[in-house]
Scaffold this motif. Structure first.
Motif, PDB file in Angstrom:
ATOM      1  N   LEU A  15       0.809  -1.216   0.000  1.00  0.00           N
ATOM      2  CA  LEU A  15       0.000   0.000   0.000  1.00  0.00           C
ATOM      3  C   LEU A  15       0.846   1.271   0.000  1.00  0.00           C
ATOM      4  CD1 LEU A  15      -2.734  -1.121   2.580  1.00  0.00           C
ATOM      5  CD2 LEU A  15      -2.791  -1.261   0.070  1.00  0.00           C
ATOM      6  N   GLU A  16       2.159   1.130   0.152  1.00  0.00           N
ATOM      7  CA  GLU A  16       3.023   2.297   0.140  1.00  0.00           C
ATOM      8  C   GLU A  16       3.240   2.768  -1.301  1.00  0.00           C
ATOM      9  OE1 GLU A  16       6.590   1.227   2.157  1.00  0.00           O
ATOM     10  OE2 GLU A  16       5.550   0.606   4.004  1.00  0.00           O
ATOM     11  N   PRO A  17       3.270   4.088  -1.535  1.00  0.00           N
ATOM     12  CA  PRO A  17       3.410   4.567  -2.917  1.00  0.00           C
ATOM     13  C   PRO A  17       4.756   4.225  -3.553  1.00  0.00           C
ATOM     14  CG  PRO A  17       3.517   6.387  -1.344  1.00  0.00           C
ATOM     15  CD  PRO A  17       3.102   5.184  -0.563  1.00  0.00           C
ATOM     16  N   THR A  18       5.773   3.982  -2.733  1.00  0.00           N
ATOM     17  CA  THR A  18       7.097   3.663  -3.307  1.00  0.00           C
ATOM     18  C   THR A  18       7.298   2.171  -3.551  1.00  0.00           C
ATOM     19  OG1 THR A  18       8.057   3.524  -1.080  1.00  0.00           O
ATOM     20  CG2 THR A  18       8.151   5.672  -2.207  1.00  0.00           C
ATOM     21  N   PHE A  19       6.303   1.352  -3.185  1.00  0.00           N
ATOM     22  CA  PHE A  19       6.475  -0.098  -3.320  1.00  0.00           C
ATOM     23  C   PHE A  19       6.737  -0.541  -4.764  1.00  0.00           C
ATOM     24  CE2 PHE A  19       4.803  -4.383  -3.965  1.00  0.00           C
ATOM     25  CZ  PHE A  19       5.530  -5.092  -3.031  1.00  0.00           C
ATOM     26  N   PRO A  20       5.981  -0.059  -5.772  1.00  0.00           N
ATOM     27  CA  PRO A  20       6.249  -0.529  -7.141  1.00  0.00           C
ATOM     28  C   PRO A  20       7.680  -0.246  -7.601  1.00  0.00           C
ATOM     29  CG  PRO A  20       4.122   0.546  -7.032  1.00  0.00           C
ATOM     30  CD  PRO A  20       4.803   0.815  -5.730  1.00  0.00           C
ATOM     31  N   GLY A  21       8.192   0.959  -7.317  1.00  0.00           N
ATOM     32  CA  GLY A  21       9.552   1.261  -7.737  1.00  0.00           C
ATOM     33  C   GLY A  21      10.591   0.433  -7.023  1.00  0.00           C
ATOM     34  N   ARG A  22      10.387   0.197  -5.725  1.00  0.00           N
ATOM     35  CA  ARG A  22      11.329  -0.635  -4.974  1.00  0.00           C
ATOM     36  C   ARG A  22      11.291  -2.083  -5.455  1.00  0.00           C
ATOM     37  NH1 ARG A  22       8.619   1.242   0.296  1.00  0.00           N
ATOM     38  NH2 ARG A  22       9.659  -0.511   1.342  1.00  0.00           N
ATOM     39  N   LEU A  23      10.111  -2.572  -5.807  1.00  0.00           N
ATOM     40  CA  LEU A  23      10.012  -3.926  -6.337  1.00  0.00           C
ATOM     41  C   LEU A  23      10.702  -4.034  -7.685  1.00  0.00           C
ATOM     42  CD1 LEU A  23       8.932  -6.801  -6.275  1.00  0.00           C
ATOM     43  CD2 LEU A  23       6.781  -5.937  -7.243  1.00  0.00           C
ATOM     44  N   ARG A  24      10.489  -3.021  -8.528  1.00  0.00           N
ATOM     45  CA  ARG A  24      11.156  -3.051  -9.825  1.00  0.00           C
ATOM     46  C   ARG A  24      12.665  -3.056  -9.661  1.00  0.00           C
ATOM     47  NH1 ARG A  24      10.599   0.921 -15.102  1.00  0.00           N
ATOM     48  NH2 ARG A  24      12.550   0.260 -16.043  1.00  0.00           N
ATOM     49  N   ALA A  25      13.204  -2.279  -8.701  1.00  0.00           N
ATOM     50  CA  ALA A  25      14.644  -2.262  -8.478  1.00  0.00           C
ATOM     51  C   ALA A  25      15.165  -3.630  -8.054  1.00  0.00           C
ATOM     52  CB  ALA A  25      14.989  -1.213  -7.428  1.00  0.00           C
ATOM     53  N   ALA A  26      14.334  -4.392  -7.319  1.00  0.00           N
ATOM     54  CA  ALA A  26      14.746  -5.735  -6.919  1.00  0.00           C
ATOM     55  C   ALA A  26      14.699  -6.708  -8.087  1.00  0.00           C
ATOM     56  CB  ALA A  26      13.860  -6.235  -5.777  1.00  0.00           C
ATOM     57  N   LEU A  27      13.693  -6.545  -8.960  1.00  0.00           N
ATOM     58  CA  LEU A  27      13.572  -7.443 -10.106  1.00  0.00           C
ATOM     59  C   LEU A  27      14.496  -7.065 -11.245  1.00  0.00           C
ATOM     60  CD1 LEU A  27       9.680  -7.828 -10.249  1.00  0.00           C
ATOM     61  CD2 LEU A  27      11.355  -9.397  -9.252  1.00  0.00           C
ATOM     62  N   GLN A  28      14.815  -5.789 -11.369  1.00  0.00           N
ATOM     63  CA  GLN A  28      15.661  -5.301 -12.456  1.00  0.00           C
ATOM     64  C   GLN A  28      16.700  -4.354 -11.853  1.00  0.00           C
ATOM     65  OE1 GLN A  28      13.966  -2.520 -15.206  1.00  0.00           O
ATOM     66  NE2 GLN A  28      15.044  -3.392 -16.965  1.00  0.00           N
ATOM     67  N   PRO A  29      17.803  -4.907 -11.305  1.00  0.00           N
ATOM     68  CA  PRO A  29      18.804  -4.044 -10.677  1.00  0.00           C
ATOM     69  C   PRO A  29      19.363  -3.039 -11.677  1.00  0.00           C
ATOM     70  CG  PRO A  29      19.210  -6.361 -10.177  1.00  0.00           C
ATOM     71  CD  PRO A  29      18.144  -6.310 -11.237  1.00  0.00           C
TER      72      PRO A  29
END
Length: 376
Positions: free
Chosen positions: A306-320
């Motif tokens: 539910l945090e607004p930064t979650f999608p970007g942080r997830l993308r950084a984990a999936l695509q360093p």
């Protein structure tokens, strides 16, 4: 330069040089018995002493040399280090070609694939400059000195420190190729495989739409799981059953496979936590990796969604983020620490074969020469 043998065990063939020596020692000349009266008064018990004498020294030397050459040929005599230039100058394609002619014993080449001579036109790009330098250093003889001329800003670097086997004359000129802006990150496409009714699918769709921000990177749903995407696409597996062998092989070839939290772990290696967020665990698999959610993908089990930064942080984990490939040339001057180069040995089969033929021809010529009294 040093010499070695590919098959040193065959040097036992050198023992054959005893054969011509023994043959020359036991060889008898033809004797004709001549009776004359003075011999009747000699004491029959007095006989002249016999000595072993070698005759035809030149013929014997040729035969011994022939057997030695044959033994060296069979043992694979080789030269360990090919002769090379005294000095090599590598020039970055962003710099102009050196003016004038190279000095004696010096060679000028472009720092590019194939390392062409600088008399040719400069290549348009230099990919993997660090790897090119390491490869070139490994092919040079240890006695060759190396100078590298570069622009102030270098592309084509990697994460490993630049270490070579010899000190390098590192010449940096105030020329920068292109812009210093980092390359944009490629859009991250997502392919979803597994059970079509999995609840995590709608959350994956929402997360993908959030991190794309209008970029052209599709999300593909395929419940059958038969068509495998390119390795640059992240594959999400939303099934309670483990992925099939074809999917695991796809990951081993360089893909990223993201498993649902309910999917049994399919690898023998134990997964480990991959980030400080506590969302993902995983392990390397061949050239790729297998990841897995540590909690089910839902706001109830994973409140961070539910945090607004979650999608970007997830993308950084999936695509360093890509490793930096550009740096100041003065800051990446190579150190000395790589293993000394071992160029492939140069076999001497051809000259040894010609030597054997020449010695054999000379031996036959001398052995059958008409003026010889006794053929050998």
């Amino acid at each position: 330069m040093s010499l070695s043998f590919a098959l040193p065990g065959l040097l036992w063939a050198l023992a054959a040089i005893a054969l011509p020596v023994l043959l020359h020692l036991v060889r008898r000349e033809r004797q004709h018995k001549t009776v004359f009266a003075a011999l009747e008064w000699l004491d029959p018990r007095q006989r002249p002493r016999r000595r072993l004498r070698l005759r035809d020294w030149l013929l014997l030397a040729l035969r011994v040399a022939l057997l030695v050459a044959l033994a060296l040929l069979l043992a694979g005599l080789q030269r360990d280090e090919a002769p090379g230039p005294a000095r090599v100058v590598l020039v970055h394609p962003a710099l102009p070609a050196p003016a004038g002619l190279a000095a004696e014993g010096e060679r000028w080449q472009w720092l590019a694939a194939g390392f062409p001579d600088t008399v040719a036109a400069a290549p348009s790009t230099t990919d993997a400059m660090a790897s090119l330098l390491r490869d070139f250093d490994a092919t040079l003889p240890a006695s060759t000195t190396l100078q590298v001329r570069l622009p102030a800003t270098l592309d084509g670097l990697d994460a490993a420190p630049l270490q070579l086997s010899r000190p390098v004359d590192w010449q940096v000129e105030d020329v920068s190729p292109g812009s210093d802006a980092p390359p944009p990150r490629a859009p991250l496409a997502l392919a979803v495989r597994g059970a079509a009714d999995a609840p995590s699918r709608r959350w994956l769709r929402a997360l993908h739409a959030a991190w794309q921000a209008g970029a052209d990177a599709p999300i593909e749903f395929d419940a059958d799981g038969e068509a495998l995407p390119p390795a640059t696409v992240v594959m999400a597996w939303t099934d309670a059953n483990p992925p099939d062998e074809g999917t695991l092989d796809w990951a081993a070839q360089g893909g990223t496979l993201l498993l649902d939290a309910t999917t049994p772990w399919p690898l023998e290696r134990t997964p480990v936590a991959l980030d400080g967020e506590g969302w993902l665990q995983g392990a390397g698999h061949g050239a790729g990796r297998v990841l897995q959610w540590r909690q089910p993908l839902s706001p109830e089990a994973l409140p961070a969604m539910l945090e607004p930064t979650f999608p970007g942080r997830l993308r950084a984990a999936l695509q360093p983020s890509p490793l930096p490939a550009r740096a100041d040339a003065r800051a990446v001057e190579p150190g000395v620490g790589a293993a000394a180069p071992r160029p492939p040995p140069q076999p001497l089969d051809a000259p040894l074969a010609w030597l054997v033929l020449a010695l054999f021809a000379l031996e036959r010529l001398l052995s059958l020469w008409p003026s010889r009294r006794v053929p050998a």
